[in-house]
Design an enzyme around this catalytic site. Structure first.
Site, PDB file in Angstrom:
ATOM      1  N   ASN A 155      12.700 -42.135  -6.657  1.00 30.03           N
ATOM      2  CA  ASN A 155      13.611 -43.069  -7.339  1.00 30.03           C
ATOM      3  C   ASN A 155      14.741 -43.567  -6.445  1.00 30.03           C
ATOM      4  O   ASN A 155      15.259 -44.657  -6.646  1.00 30.03           O
ATOM      5  CB  ASN A 155      14.144 -42.461  -8.645  1.00 30.03           C
ATOM      6  CG  ASN A 155      15.185 -41.406  -8.429  1.00 30.03           C
ATOM      7  OD1 ASN A 155      15.130 -40.665  -7.436  1.00 30.03           O
ATOM      8  ND2 ASN A 155      16.137 -41.296  -9.332  1.00 30.03           N
ATOM      9  N   LYS A 178       9.429 -34.143   3.648  1.00 31.05           N
ATOM     10  CA  LYS A 178       8.295 -34.589   2.841  1.00 31.05           C
ATOM     11  C   LYS A 178       8.783 -35.606   1.822  1.00 31.05           C
ATOM     12  O   LYS A 178       9.425 -35.264   0.836  1.00 31.05           O
ATOM     13  CB  LYS A 178       7.636 -33.421   2.095  1.00 31.05           C
ATOM     14  CG  LYS A 178       6.312 -33.857   1.481  1.00 31.05           C
ATOM     15  CD  LYS A 178       5.930 -33.103   0.220  1.00 31.05           C
ATOM     16  CE  LYS A 178       6.353 -33.779  -1.060  1.00 31.05           C
ATOM     17  NZ  LYS A 178       5.778 -35.100  -1.337  1.00 31.05           N
ATOM     18  N   GLY A 231      14.292 -33.571  -7.534  1.00 28.42           N
ATOM     19  CA  GLY A 231      13.090 -33.900  -8.298  1.00 28.42           C
ATOM     20  C   GLY A 231      13.138 -33.243  -9.657  1.00 28.42           C
ATOM     21  O   GLY A 231      14.224 -33.018 -10.203  1.00 28.42           O
ATOM     22  N   GLY A 236      11.635 -27.737  -9.321  1.00 29.46           N
ATOM     23  CA  GLY A 236      12.827 -27.107  -8.754  1.00 29.46           C
ATOM     24  C   GLY A 236      12.881 -25.618  -9.051  1.00 29.46           C
ATOM     25  O   GLY A 236      13.200 -24.802  -8.188  1.00 29.46           O
ATOM     26  N   GLU A 253      18.585 -30.526  -6.920  1.00 26.76           N
ATOM     27  CA  GLU A 253      19.182 -31.537  -7.809  1.00 26.76           C
ATOM     28  C   GLU A 253      18.063 -32.005  -8.718  1.00 26.76           C
ATOM     29  O   GLU A 253      17.072 -32.545  -8.239  1.00 26.76           O
ATOM     30  CB  GLU A 253      19.797 -32.678  -6.991  1.00 26.76           C
ATOM     31  CG  GLU A 253      20.815 -33.471  -7.776  1.00 26.76           C
ATOM     32  CD  GLU A 253      20.190 -34.519  -8.672  1.00 26.76           C
ATOM     33  OE1 GLU A 253      20.046 -34.253  -9.890  1.00 26.76           O
ATOM     34  OE2 GLU A 253      19.835 -35.580  -8.155  1.00 26.76           O
ATOM     35  N   CYS A 287      18.687 -40.275 -11.861  1.00 30.77           N
ATOM     36  CA  CYS A 287      19.132 -38.977 -12.384  1.00 30.77           C
ATOM     37  C   CYS A 287      20.440 -39.160 -13.137  1.00 30.77           C
ATOM     38  O   CYS A 287      20.768 -38.387 -14.026  1.00 30.77           O
ATOM     39  CB  CYS A 287      19.382 -37.990 -11.245  1.00 30.77           C
ATOM     40  SG  CYS A 287      17.962 -37.766 -10.229  1.00 30.77           S
ATOM     41  N   GLU A 387      15.191 -35.175 -20.669  1.00 29.66           N
ATOM     42  CA  GLU A 387      15.270 -36.317 -19.753  1.00 29.66           C
ATOM     43  C   GLU A 387      14.031 -37.195 -19.930  1.00 29.66           C
ATOM     44  O   GLU A 387      12.899 -36.713 -19.823  1.00 29.66           O
ATOM     45  CB  GLU A 387      15.367 -35.831 -18.304  1.00 29.66           C
ATOM     46  CG  GLU A 387      15.721 -36.949 -17.345  1.00 29.66           C
ATOM     47  CD  GLU A 387      15.857 -36.480 -15.895  1.00 29.66           C
ATOM     48  OE1 GLU A 387      15.014 -35.690 -15.449  1.00 29.66           O
ATOM     49  OE2 GLU A 387      16.809 -36.937 -15.223  1.00 29.66           O
TER      50      GLU A 387
HETATM   51  C1  UN1 Z   1      19.674 -40.433  -8.381  1.00 30.71           C
HETATM   52  O1  UN1 Z   1      19.425 -41.042  -9.396  1.00 30.71           O
HETATM   53  O2  UN1 Z   1      19.045 -39.393  -8.108  1.00 30.71           O
HETATM   54  O3  UN1 Z   1      25.136 -42.553  -8.543  1.00 30.71           O
HETATM   55  C2  UN1 Z   1      20.661 -40.871  -7.382  1.00 30.71           C
HETATM   56  C3  UN1 Z   1      24.105 -43.222  -8.517  1.00 30.71           C
HETATM   57  C4  UN1 Z   1      23.447 -43.483  -7.183  1.00 30.71           C
HETATM   58  C5  UN1 Z   1      22.558 -42.353  -6.807  1.00 30.71           C
HETATM   59  C6  UN1 Z   1      21.574 -41.947  -7.852  1.00 30.71           C
HETATM   60  N1  UN1 Z   1      24.486 -43.672  -6.189  1.00 30.71           N
HETATM   61  O4  UN1 Z   1      23.591 -43.666  -9.531  1.00 30.71           O
END
Ligand code: UN1
Length: 498
Positions: A155, A178, A231, A236, A253, A287, A387
């Site tokens: 993403n 990877k 991921g 994780g 994360e 995320c 999620e």
């Molecule tokens: C993510 O979705 O894993 O703060 C990263 C944000 C971006 C990074 C997102 N700078 O939405």
């Protein structure tokens, strides 16, 4: 629309400064069109051994190069990324689907990280501190850990890779990377840039392949001393337990269930813009995406009206077209997951206000889903807890700030949260009580900047952070150094006059 084409039909691994062909491969699909862009190698686990062997050797020399000189390479990488920003952004849109404006933003995030971490080459601060004893000196210093493994998602295929690899490199480590098989072009382009910038062979190694093969081999390789992973929560957890058994450091994360809180004193037009951007940008596949709106009951209806009106303007299509606001979903399984949650939401009794369906006929072979609003959602419903990773928002109404905070915190994740209010007391209470790693005031839940730590609490992570100076903690060990220049044996805690 751009007609950029990759110079190759099949990508290669980049190991020890060489481009190595791999027999097995699979197609990389442009999610906007369903068309193949390139073939990504599916390496066998042995490729990890080859890469680690080279990395181990190269790292020993790299660690002895003064950090400001190591940083010079990162500056050159940053300048090359800047020069190629448009090319990178277009390929990013092609492989990931995010709209071109956002792709440019993501590449910029990587450029920012290059220059920021290059600056760390002249800092990498430790501390000096007094000692208990006369004629003795004490200091702390960061040491590289050696060979580190990074596993990055589709993403944010370039930004997240820079959050992890650049601090590792400037701190004197060698990297085995990877990338996600859905988005390998960013890895290929970044490795080419590193090569051109003069990064010594073996310091950045890209091994393409499946998580179950390459990721697994990395996690279990005894010479990879750190795994940094972004991921899914399930993967994780598996990585963490495998690393736990080996006493291997692991930084995770793993997503969020981020909420925007809208209080009754908020600027509702601003809140609407913030919600639309952070919920539907990147088709909700961040995320940090807003997937819950926690609204004060007094302004619920007014906010819903504004959201519905704003959603009329969200054009959906191929993100290479500058007028498009919402790109596709990454692939069929991403789409299926979203569709499953729409059914779950309906079954749970949530009220579907807008969207909720896949676009098929108009958009032919791409994977498109309409921005979706559920309202009258209760905080414990699955659509408000799990999620979804798509453009789906659940509106939950509350009676007070205290209740809003409780709802915000009542999920297993803790990445990002936001509050819209003009009351300074509410601002300070919220930033104190919201239990997420990132808190926004009068802005949506996305848009983290690279010089601040990125990560979250609870099920989002395991206490580490990406980006910011804090990322260096993942890729370094603290060394405490004592220098006794008294010329005699001095025993700490014992030869101390009290
Ligand atoms: C993510 O979705 O894993 O703060 C990263 C944000 C971006 C990074 C997102 N700078 O939405």
């Amino acid at each position: 629309m751009a007609a950029l084409r990759l110079e190759v039909q099949k990508l290669k691994n980049y190991i020890n400064g060489k481009w190595l062909d791999v027999k097995e491969s699979q197609a990389v699909i442009n999610p906007a069109t369903g068309m193949e862009i390139v073939q990504v190698p599916l390496s066998a686990a042995g490729a990890v051994n080859t890469a680690v062997k080279a990395a181990k050797k190269a790292q020993k020399e790299w660690a002895l190069i003064p950090a400001p000189q190591r940083a010079e390479v990162l500056y050159r990488i940053g300048y090359l990324m800047k020069e190629r920003k448009e090319r990178l952004a277009q390929f990013l849109t092609m492989e990931n689907g995010k709209v071109i404006e956002e792709a440019r933003g993501e590449v910029q995030e990587g450029i920012d990280m290059a220059f920021y971490m290059a600056g760390e080459g002249r800092r990498l601060f430790g501390q000096t501190t007094p000692t208990e004893l006369k004629d003795k000196f004490a200091m702390t210093q960061r040491s590289p850990v050696g060979v580190v493994g990074i596993i990055t998602p589709w993403n944010f295929p370039i930004a997240i890779a820079t959050w992890k690899s650049f601090p590792a490199i400037v701190a004197g480590n060698a990297v085995i990377w990877k990338p996600a098989t859905e988005t390998p072009i960013m890895a290929y382009e970044l490795a080419k840039i590193a090569e051109e910038a003069g990064l010594p062979d073996g310091i950045l190694n890209v091994v393409f392949g499946a998580g179950s093969v390459i990721g697994d081999a990395m996690v279990h390789h005894e010479d990879i001393r750190v795994i940094s992973f972004t991921g899914s929560n399930d993967t994780g957890r598996n990585i963490a337990s495998a690393c736990g058994k080996q006493l291997k450091k692991v930084s995770l994360e793993m997503g969020g269930k981020n909420a925007v809180i809208v209080m009754d004193d908020a600027d509702l037009d601003l809140a609407t813009e913030g919600i639309i951007w952070s919920a539907f940008g990147t088709s909700g596949q961040r995320c940090t995406a807003c997937s819950r709106v926690i609204v004060h009951e007094k302004v619920k209806q007014a906010l819903e009206e504004r959201l519905l009106a704003a959603m009329q303007h969200l054009s959906i299509g191929n993100g290479l077209d500058e007028s498009i606001k919402i790109g596709p979903i990454i692939n069929q399984s991403g789409l299926d997951k979203i569709k499953k949650y729409i059914e779950i939401g309906k079954d749970e009794g949530a009220n579907l206000l807008a969207g909720g369906y896949e676009l098929t006929k108009e958009h032919q072979k791409g994977y498109y889903f309409t921005p979706t609003l559920f309202t009258d959602v209760s905080a414990d419903m699955r659509i408000a807890q799990e999620e979804i990773f798509g453009p789906v928002v659940s509106i939950i109404s509350v009676k007070s700030l205290e209740e809003a905070v409780e709802v915000n915190n009542g999920v297993t994740y803790g990445l990002s949260s936001s509050i819209f209010t003009n009351d300074v007391g509410r601002v300070f209470k919220a930033q104190r009580d919201l239990d997420t790693g990132i808190v926004y005031v009068n802005a949506g839940t996305t848009g983290a900047e690279i010089h601040l730590p990125f990560g979250g609490t609870k099920g989002t992570g395991n206490g580490h952070r990406d980006s910011g100076v804090q990322a260096l903690d993942v890729f370094t060990e603290w060394k405490a150094i004592y220098v006794d220049y008294s010329g005699k044996l001095q025993r700490a805690q014992i030869d101390v006059e009290s």
